[in-house]
Enzyme design. Sequence first.
Site, short mmCIF file in Angstrom:
data_model
loop_
_atom_site.label_atom_id
_atom_site.label_comp_id
_atom_site.label_asym_id
_atom_site.label_seq_id
_atom_site.Cartn_x
_atom_site.Cartn_y
_atom_site.Cartn_z
N LYS A 1 0.83 -1.34 -0.11
CA LYS A 1 0.12 0.14 0.10
C LYS A 1 0.70 1.28 0.02
CE LYS A 1 -3.47 -2.68 2.49
NZ LYS A 1 -5.03 -2.71 3.00
N SER B 1 -6.44 -9.54 6.43
CA SER B 1 -6.00 -9.86 8.02
C SER B 1 -5.37 -11.33 7.88
CB SER B 1 -7.15 -9.63 9.03
OG SER B 1 -7.37 -8.35 9.08
C1 PEP Z 1 -4.91 -6.07 1.50
O1 PEP Z 1 -5.14 -4.78 1.49
O2 PEP Z 1 -5.04 -6.40 0.51
C2 PEP Z 1 -5.05 -6.60 2.84
C3 PEP Z 1 -5.50 -8.02 2.79
O3 PEP Z 1 -4.85 -5.95 3.77
P1 PEP Z 1 -4.43 -6.71 5.47
O4 PEP Z 1 -3.80 -8.26 5.14
O5 PEP Z 1 -3.85 -5.85 6.24
O6 PEP Z 1 -5.85 -7.07 5.87
#
Ligand code: PEP
Length: 251
Positions: free
Chosen positions: A11, A214
């Site tokens: 990100k 997550s």
């Molecule tokens: C994502 O942004 O694609 C994602 C799965 O984030 P996280 O693993 O932090 O939930």
Amino acid sequence: MRKNIVAGNWKMNTTLPEGLALAKELDAALKGKTVNCDVVIGTPFTHLATVAAAIDTAKIGVAAENCADQDKGAYTGEVSAAMVASTGAKYVILGHSERRAYYHETAEILKTKVTLALANGLTPIFCIGEVLEEREAGKHFEVVEEQIKSSLFDLSVEDFGKIVLAYEPVWAIGTGKTATSDQAQEIHAYIRKVVAAKYGETVANDCSILYGGSCNASNAKELFSKPDVDGGLIGGASLGVDKFLPIIEAF
Ligand code: PEP
């Protein structure tokens, strides 16, 4: 052949020196190791060329997190699929829920981005997933089906075969809430059925469908043990090798 893939999505995190250090640390950690999945890191545009030049891209694929919906020209601030490809990146994450929600990326815009990505030799990692209210209303199946159909189902069989899908329930992204492995399996199997109905069993069976939301070192093994979960798209836990490597090694 269906591939297992663990892909990081950094990100809008890390400066260039920080990102380069993270990529190099992962590269060093994987050196001489045999892993049972393809590894990808999705970095900000500014990092792509430097990261791709610094690591073994045969071992770690590099992904952009977006690309423009235009080929080239007077679109100040945009980055085209051709530009992404020229950095050494091989993948592009498209349709992430943050792009859909904050930057108003519609199914039509995403369809164009997918076409441009494929035309420039990039593998799209195409994200789909429902928000909490849709899940609670039992609409998650129809939501993901529509997202797939509206942006991808004009592709030829050959082009669809190049797509990686990532099912990411929006309520699980960055929230610490994970879909259970049974919830993930249920909808991944449904997604595969939707793909099979349009492109046939072989294409559907060969399609990698990643889970995102997550996913971490503690739940990855359980999620990846499900027959239709072919890996993960990892946000927060991709920002440290200590957290990302165990997810890779969950395969
Ligand atoms: C994502 O942004 O694609 C994602 C799965 O984030 P996280 O693993 O932090 O939930």
